[in-house]
Scaffold this motif. Structure first.
Motif, PDB file in Angstrom:
ATOM      1  N   LEU A  50      -0.785   4.814   0.871  1.00  0.00           N
ATOM      2  CA  LEU A  50      -0.356   3.420   0.776  1.00  0.00           C
ATOM      3  C   LEU A  50       0.098   2.871   2.123  1.00  0.00           C
ATOM      4  O   LEU A  50      -0.284   1.752   2.507  1.00  0.00           O
ATOM      5  CB  LEU A  50       0.792   3.312  -0.240  1.00  0.00           C
ATOM      6  N   ILE A  51       0.892   3.635   2.852  1.00  0.00           N
ATOM      7  CA  ILE A  51       1.441   3.089   4.098  1.00  0.00           C
ATOM      8  C   ILE A  51       0.508   3.270   5.298  1.00  0.00           C
ATOM      9  O   ILE A  51       0.686   2.613   6.322  1.00  0.00           O
ATOM     10  CB  ILE A  51       2.815   3.709   4.421  1.00  0.00           C
ATOM     11  N   SER A  52      -0.478   4.142   5.159  1.00  0.00           N
ATOM     12  CA  SER A  52      -1.376   4.367   6.304  1.00  0.00           C
ATOM     13  C   SER A  52      -2.636   3.523   6.239  1.00  0.00           C
ATOM     14  O   SER A  52      -3.316   3.346   7.264  1.00  0.00           O
ATOM     15  CB  SER A  52      -1.750   5.851   6.388  1.00  0.00           C
ATOM     16  N   PHE A  64      -0.291   0.261  -4.676  1.00  0.00           N
ATOM     17  CA  PHE A  64       0.860  -0.628  -4.850  1.00  0.00           C
ATOM     18  C   PHE A  64       0.891  -1.200  -6.262  1.00  0.00           C
ATOM     19  O   PHE A  64       1.962  -1.407  -6.839  1.00  0.00           O
ATOM     20  CB  PHE A  64       0.791  -1.765  -3.824  1.00  0.00           C
ATOM     21  N   ALA A  65      -0.276  -1.436  -6.829  1.00  0.00           N
ATOM     22  CA  ALA A  65      -0.348  -2.009  -8.176  1.00  0.00           C
ATOM     23  C   ALA A  65       0.256  -1.088  -9.229  1.00  0.00           C
ATOM     24  O   ALA A  65       0.593  -1.533 -10.331  1.00  0.00           O
ATOM     25  CB  ALA A  65      -1.797  -2.327  -8.529  1.00  0.00           C
ATOM     26  N   SER A  88      13.476   6.741   0.397  1.00  0.00           N
ATOM     27  CA  SER A  88      12.782   5.976   1.433  1.00  0.00           C
ATOM     28  C   SER A  88      13.326   6.323   2.817  1.00  0.00           C
ATOM     29  O   SER A  88      12.569   6.480   3.782  1.00  0.00           O
ATOM     30  CB  SER A  88      12.947   4.482   1.152  1.00  0.00           C
ATOM     31  N   LEU A  89      14.651   6.475   2.908  1.00  0.00           N
ATOM     32  CA  LEU A  89      15.270   6.844   4.182  1.00  0.00           C
ATOM     33  C   LEU A  89      14.812   8.224   4.629  1.00  0.00           C
ATOM     34  O   LEU A  89      14.488   8.440   5.811  1.00  0.00           O
ATOM     35  CB  LEU A  89      16.783   6.818   4.036  1.00  0.00           C
ATOM     36  N   PHE A  90      14.754   9.177   3.696  1.00  0.00           N
ATOM     37  CA  PHE A  90      14.327  10.534   4.041  1.00  0.00           C
ATOM     38  C   PHE A  90      12.884  10.557   4.521  1.00  0.00           C
ATOM     39  O   PHE A  90      12.538  11.303   5.445  1.00  0.00           O
ATOM     40  CB  PHE A  90      14.486  11.457   2.827  1.00  0.00           C
ATOM     41  N   PHE A  91      12.026   9.751   3.888  1.00  0.00           N
ATOM     42  CA  PHE A  91      10.625   9.704   4.323  1.00  0.00           C
ATOM     43  C   PHE A  91      10.535   9.111   5.724  1.00  0.00           C
ATOM     44  O   PHE A  91       9.764   9.593   6.567  1.00  0.00           O
ATOM     45  CB  PHE A  91       9.788   8.875   3.345  1.00  0.00           C
ATOM     46  N   ARG A  92      11.323   8.079   5.965  1.00  0.00           N
ATOM     47  CA  ARG A  92      11.331   7.455   7.292  1.00  0.00           C
ATOM     48  C   ARG A  92      11.742   8.480   8.357  1.00  0.00           C
ATOM     49  O   ARG A  92      11.145   8.562   9.436  1.00  0.00           O
ATOM     50  CB  ARG A  92      12.294   6.271   7.278  1.00  0.00           C
ATOM     51  N   ALA A 122       8.593  -2.920   3.282  1.00  0.00           N
ATOM     52  CA  ALA A 122       8.051  -3.845   2.285  1.00  0.00           C
ATOM     53  C   ALA A 122       8.024  -3.202   0.902  1.00  0.00           C
ATOM     54  O   ALA A 122       8.390  -3.829  -0.101  1.00  0.00           O
ATOM     55  CB  ALA A 122       6.643  -4.295   2.682  1.00  0.00           C
ATOM     56  N   PHE A 123       7.607  -1.941   0.844  1.00  0.00           N
ATOM     57  CA  PHE A 123       7.564  -1.259  -0.451  1.00  0.00           C
ATOM     58  C   PHE A 123       8.983  -1.014  -0.973  1.00  0.00           C
ATOM     59  O   PHE A 123       9.266  -1.186  -2.164  1.00  0.00           O
ATOM     60  CB  PHE A 123       6.815   0.071  -0.310  1.00  0.00           C
ATOM     61  N   GLN A 124       9.898  -0.637  -0.082  1.00  0.00           N
ATOM     62  CA  GLN A 124      11.286  -0.395  -0.482  1.00  0.00           C
ATOM     63  C   GLN A 124      11.911  -1.668  -1.034  1.00  0.00           C
ATOM     64  O   GLN A 124      12.626  -1.635  -2.049  1.00  0.00           O
ATOM     65  CB  GLN A 124      12.091   0.088   0.720  1.00  0.00           C
TER      66      GLN A 124
END
Length: 377
Positions: A50-52, A64-65, A88-92, A122-124
């Motif tokens: 999704l993010i790449s 995303f859907a 989300s923070l851990f993934f970042r 945006a996803f967060q």
């Protein structure tokens, strides 16, 4: 664009496994045994897609859907929102750890970081909005259920109060009639010796009558719709004290009056006297539990321009902590023989007169404060 996309794809091809591993490791350290590793692995892989896939706007991406279904699953499982935000923070953090070691130009590295972080944010934000809206909706539903239960309870109390008031009023009417006959029938020379006792009976009768009027506050009887009139506040207090003075003397309670002059309130006369009487009687009951030499009630009035305040302060014990938050609810009482309706009735009468009632309590004293709008000049 193509060069940046290719660089992102090469980066994730090389470090995807390590990023997901480090992300899962952080989750397990913070939330041990709460999540399935295999499920997290699958979610991590789809999240990276999704993010790449930067050539597709994140809101238009097929993955995303699926977020609503995923959010529903988490929400229904009771997963706290802070877990989602921490995830989300851990993934970042896992992403930034690995991107720091790749060898590309600084400008290109900055562009990659900015693009990926923007998509993560945006996803967060979408997930946060979903959880906020659903939590708010759930709270509103719970509030509605509580309001409905409270309304049903008040409706039941109203029916009980109306029936009880009717049964009490009939004998009261007879008592009042016979009291008048006794006064008229006794010779003047003998009336003087017992008149003070008849006055006490008369005062107690009026006290009971006001209690009945208070019960009717929970019903829709016309008697509860007494008209508001403008009157000096000190007169309302003086009328109330006529009802409770015998008790104050009998219980050896010191009464201190600190009344500001010229304060006027527009209230239902009998109903507000009922409130004052109830608060003073409650204070007297509380003071029975204290040392006879430390029994004091203070009645204080003052204004601040916008409002008029009446405070009833007693040196009795602290109101039990377990009932403080529901003290004004029907059937809540700290007395072994109490009905739990007195303060509920007081609150309803005060609010019907555009006022508020609050309290403060500690081991030294308890204060009930009534506030009414000040009259415009």
């Amino acid at each position: 664009m193509n060069e940046k996309m290719n660089e992102i794809n090469r980066f994730f091809d090389m470090y995807q496994k390590e990023i997901i591993h480090n992300w899962i490791m952080r989750l397990e350290q913070n939330y041990p045994n709460q999540y399935d590793t295999a499920t997290l692995q699958e979610q991590g892989e789809r999240y990276i897609i999704l993010i790449s896939d930067i050539q597709i706007p994140i809101e238009e991406h097929p993955i995303f859907a699926e977020y609503k279904e995923w959010c529903d699953l988490l929400f229904n499982k009771g997963i706290p929102i802070d877990h989602i935000l921490k995830s989300s923070l851990f993934f970042r953090e896992a992403f930034l750890e690995k991107i720091a070691v790749i060898e590309v130009e600084v400008s290109q590295l900055a562009a990659i970081i900015s693009t990926i972080i923007t998509r993560i944010d945006a996803f967060q934000a979408t997930i946060y909005t979903y959880f906020f809206d659903h939590t708010r909706g759930k709270m509103e539903l719970q509030d509605k259920l509580i309001e409905d239960i409270h309304a049903d309870k008040l409706n039941l109390i109203g029916k009980m109060a109306s029936s009880m008031a009717h049964e009490i009023r009939n004998p009261l009417t007879s008592i009042k009639g016979f009291l008048v006959l006794i006064r008229k029938s006794l010779p003047l020379d003998s009336l003087g010796s017992i008149e003070k006792y008849l006055d006490i009976i008369d005062n107690e009768f009026r006290n009971i009558e006001m209690q009945v009027t208070g019960f009717l506050s929970f019903s829709r009887k016309p008697i509860a719709d007494e008209q508001r009139i403008l009157m000096p506040l000190h007169e309302v207090i003086e009328k109330t004290l006529l009802l409770v003075n015998p008790l104050l003397l009998n219980e050896n309670i010191e009464l201190s009056l600190r009344l500001q002059d010229d304060l006027q309130v527009e209230v239902q006369n009998l109903a507000i006297i009922q409130v004052f009487s109830n608060l003073l009687n409650n204070a007297i009951d509380a003071l029975r539990e204290t040392d006879i030499h430390h029994r004091k009630i203070t009645v204080l009035t003052f204004a601040d321009g916008a409002h008029i305040y009446i405070r009833f302060i007693n040196t009795g014990p602290e109101i039990p902590a377990d009932i403080q938050s529901t003290l004004f609810d029907p059937f809540v009482t700290g007395k072994s023989d109490g009905t739990g309706l007195g303060l509920a009735i007081c609150k309803q009468i005060v609010e019907r007169n555009n006022g508020t009632i609050t309290f403060e309590t500690n081991r030294k004293e308890t204060t009930f404060t009534l506030r009414f709008p000040a009259l415009a000049d």
